[in-house]
Design an enzyme around this catalytic site. Structure first.
Site, short mmCIF file in Angstrom:
data_model
loop_
_atom_site.label_atom_id
_atom_site.label_comp_id
_atom_site.label_asym_id
_atom_site.label_seq_id
_atom_site.Cartn_x
_atom_site.Cartn_y
_atom_site.Cartn_z
N ASN A 17 0.87 -1.17 0.00
CA ASN A 17 0.00 0.00 0.00
C ASN A 17 0.91 1.23 0.00
OD1 ASN A 17 -1.81 2.04 0.52
ND2 ASN A 17 -2.80 1.04 2.26
N LYS A 24 3.25 0.72 3.18
CA LYS A 24 2.84 -0.30 4.15
C LYS A 24 2.86 -1.64 3.45
CE LYS A 24 -0.56 2.58 6.43
NZ LYS A 24 -1.97 2.85 6.38
N ARG A 100 -2.54 -2.04 -3.54
CA ARG A 100 -3.73 -1.21 -3.40
C ARG A 100 -3.60 -0.04 -4.37
NH1 ARG A 100 -5.08 3.38 0.88
NH2 ARG A 100 -7.27 3.62 0.38
N HIS A 189 -12.79 3.14 -0.43
CA HIS A 189 -12.83 2.12 0.63
C HIS A 189 -13.52 0.85 0.13
CE1 HIS A 189 -12.94 5.49 3.93
NE2 HIS A 189 -11.69 5.10 3.72
N LEU A 218 -15.92 3.58 9.42
CA LEU A 218 -15.63 4.82 10.15
C LEU A 218 -14.20 4.80 10.67
CD1 LEU A 218 -18.95 4.85 12.27
CD2 LEU A 218 -18.58 5.79 9.97
N GLY A 219 -13.30 5.28 9.85
CA GLY A 219 -11.90 5.42 10.27
C GLY A 219 -11.59 6.90 10.35
N ARG A 250 -12.02 15.74 7.02
CA ARG A 250 -12.77 16.14 5.83
C ARG A 250 -14.20 16.52 6.22
NH1 ARG A 250 -11.14 10.95 3.22
NH2 ARG A 250 -9.04 11.27 2.43
N ASP A 291 -9.23 12.69 16.62
CA ASP A 291 -9.23 11.33 17.17
C ASP A 291 -10.44 11.16 18.09
OD1 ASP A 291 -8.72 9.01 18.81
OD2 ASP A 291 -6.65 9.10 18.08
N MET A 292 -11.27 10.18 17.78
CA MET A 292 -12.51 10.00 18.52
C MET A 292 -12.26 9.72 20.01
SD MET A 292 -15.72 10.26 18.23
CE MET A 292 -16.24 10.28 16.53
N ARG A 293 -11.12 9.09 20.33
CA ARG A 293 -10.82 8.83 21.75
C ARG A 293 -10.68 10.15 22.51
NH1 ARG A 293 -6.32 4.69 19.80
NH2 ARG A 293 -6.34 6.29 18.22
N GLY A 339 -11.41 2.02 12.51
CA GLY A 339 -10.98 2.46 13.85
C GLY A 339 -12.11 2.92 14.76
N VAL A 340 -12.95 3.83 14.30
CA VAL A 340 -14.05 4.33 15.12
C VAL A 340 -15.16 3.27 15.20
CG1 VAL A 340 -15.82 6.11 15.34
CG2 VAL A 340 -13.53 6.72 14.51
N GLU A 393 -8.33 -5.00 5.04
CA GLU A 393 -8.14 -4.67 3.62
C GLU A 393 -6.96 -5.44 3.02
OE1 GLU A 393 -9.26 -0.18 3.01
OE2 GLU A 393 -8.81 -0.53 5.10
P1 ADP Z 1 -7.49 5.21 8.72
O1 ADP Z 1 -7.13 3.84 8.20
O2 ADP Z 1 -8.59 5.90 7.98
O3 ADP Z 1 -6.33 6.09 9.04
P2 ADP Z 1 -8.45 3.81 11.08
O4 ADP Z 1 -9.49 2.91 10.56
O5 ADP Z 1 -7.19 3.21 11.60
O6 ADP Z 1 -8.15 5.00 10.12
O7 ADP Z 1 -9.12 4.67 12.26
C1 ADP Z 1 -8.39 5.63 12.94
C2 ADP Z 1 -9.32 6.36 13.89
O8 ADP Z 1 -9.98 5.39 14.73
C3 ADP Z 1 -8.59 7.28 14.88
O9 ADP Z 1 -8.41 8.55 14.32
C4 ADP Z 1 -9.55 7.31 16.04
O10 ADP Z 1 -10.47 8.38 15.85
C5 ADP Z 1 -10.33 6.02 15.95
N1 ADP Z 1 -10.07 5.10 17.05
C6 ADP Z 1 -9.09 4.18 17.14
N2 ADP Z 1 -9.18 3.51 18.32
C7 ADP Z 1 -10.25 4.02 18.97
C8 ADP Z 1 -10.87 3.75 20.23
N3 ADP Z 1 -10.41 2.83 21.06
N4 ADP Z 1 -11.96 4.48 20.55
C9 ADP Z 1 -12.43 5.43 19.72
N5 ADP Z 1 -11.90 5.72 18.53
C10 ADP Z 1 -10.82 5.03 18.15
#
Ligand code: ADP
Length: 409
Positions: A17, A24, A100, A189, A218-219, A250, A291-293, A339-340, A393
């Site tokens: 990728n 990657k 990819r 995606h 939802l990443g 975005r 970052d959702m965290r 991720g989210v 992926e």
């Molecule tokens: P991408 O591949 O689009 O970069 P990912 O699918 O890896 O993204 O998602 C990354 C996002 O996931 C981070 O920016 C964060 O907002 C969210 N994330 C990751 N771990 C957690 C968690 N434990 N709780 C909430 N959100 C998380």
């Protein structure tokens, strides 16, 4: 006889990728879809390039620091690390390299073995994917130079969405202008949406063509898709990945006249607006964090900007769930991924809150369980299954690549 034996033994796929300054990779063995090695090269072209390589069998991770001038240098360094683990690119067990490629336009509807004509076509798509396709092409050319005898397969992010009907794929603008400039909704995606919709069917104990699924990827980038019987019928990203959901940085959907307004009244240039909407909007633009965290942590402390950013994110997500419910007519499952989607229980709960009338609900106890595997989080008697389905992926790219080249004939 000997060649057949050798051919049969070729069960490994290297997945690449290539980003503009990153590479990657994962090496998989398709006999059991297991990882042999994973790694990442960052800051290619800078003095501070870094390669992190993990050999799965030993669990050992090595780091290589120092300048890597280009993707060629990066891939050679990766090849060197793989060789140190006895997994070199010259191994007869390597069946193919799967790449990819972000934009395949309307032309590439399936994974494709790359030759000069394919490279030319990917190059022709650069105007609609200026950030991604050049980097993907560099990765392809580099790998082809290193192993010219090996099948190199391009797996396109857009391919899964080429089944969208024209009613979903076209924008309501002058057809001649749209066609001349190839302006239409391509979606992205796709590898993830394909994998997750299929895995969701498997989780329900059904064949992919028996179920309708809404997939919410939802990443940091985010997109939704409506999948009817295994085929995509709508998706939220468009000509570029900017359309649709609120994302990390975005904006997603907005009135296109916002752009004219920012030009005419705000005095901003096209490039400035491009950067604003792609890099400084979304959750980050709304509250300073993407970052959702971190956003959840701030909400817990009573931060109003973080709360509003979360509410806007959820409102948009809910609108797409409703829209795709209507597009599909009947829905068997809603699947959260990336991720989210895989980790943020409050996002899943809020996105489906109040949708009981549509048969959609989240069971709080099930939603709270953390885990790596695919799982159902709706109540037992729910009309529509709600699932968390981790995306993969790289595995999907390897599977599609191997399906194309790994036959025993
Ligand atoms: P991408 O591949 O689009 O970069 P990912 O699918 O890896 O993204 O998602 C990354 C996002 O996931 C981070 O920016 C964060 O907002 C969210 N994330 C990751 N771990 C957690 C968690 N434990 N709780 C909430 N959100 C998380």
């Amino acid at each position: 006889m000997n060649t057949v034996t050798e051919h049969r033994a070729a069960t490994r796929v290297l997945v690449l990728n290539s980003g503009s300054s990153s590479l990657k990779y994962q090496l998989l063995d398709m006999r059991d879809a297991g990882r042999l090695a994973v790694g990442l090269v960052e800051r290619i072209g800078e003095q501070t390039s870094r390669l992190r390589h993990t050999c799965v069998a030993t669990g050992g991770t090595r780091e290589l620091n120092g300048p890597m001038a280009d993707h060629d240098a990066a891939l050679k360094a990766v090849a060197g690390e793989l060789a140190r683990d006895g997994l070199g690119l010259d191994s007869p067990e390597l069946a193919a390299i799967g790449h990819r490629v972000v934009h395949g336009g309307m032309f590439f509807t399936e994974p494709t073995v790359v030759d000069d004509a394919v490279l030319t076509e990917i190059e022709r798509l650069i105007p609609v994917a200026p950030l991604h396709n050049p980097a993907n092409l560099t990765g392809l050319r580099t790998a082809m130079a290193l192993r010219p005898d090996l099948p190199q397969v391009a797996v396109f992010d857009t391919a899964f969405h080429t089944t969208m009907p024209e009613s979903a794929a076209r924008y309501a603008i002058d057809t001649k202008i749209a066609d001349r400039h190839r302006v239409r909704r391509y979606g992205f995606h796709g590898t993830s949406h394909a994998y997750v919709s299929r895995e969701t069917a498997r989780l329900l104990g059904k064949a992919p063509d028996e179920v309708n699924v809404i997939v919410l990827h939802l990443g940091n980038g985010a997109s939704a898709s409506a999948v009817r019987g295994g085929r995509c019928v709508d998706t939220s990203m468009g000509l570029t990945p900017l359309e649709g959901l609120v994302m990390g940085t975005r904006s997603g959907d907005l009135d296109p006249a916002v752009i004219f307004h920012l030009q005419r009244v705000g005095g901003m240039s096209t490039d400035e607006i491009d950067t604003l909407l792609n890099k400084r909007s979304g959750l980050f633009g709304l509250c300073g964090d993407n970052d959702m965290r971190e956003i959840r942590r701030r909400i817990d402390e009573g931060d109003e900007a973080a709360q509003l950013a979360f509410d806007i994110y959820i409102h948009r997500l809910k609108k797409y769930i409703g829209a795709y419910y209507a597009v599909l007519g009947s829905v068997d499952a809603v699947a959260f991924t990336a991720g989210v989607g895989e980790n943020a229980a409050p996002v899943r709960e809020a996105a489906l809150a109040g949708l009981e009338g549509l048969g959609l609900a989240v069971d709080p106890a099930r939603n709270a369980v953390r885990g790596d595997g695919a799982r159902i989080i709706s109540p037992r008697d729910a009309r529509v299954a709600v699932a968390v389905v981790p995306t993969d992926e790289e595995l999907e790219i390897a599977t599609q690549t191997f399906a194309l080249v790994g036959k025993d004939d």
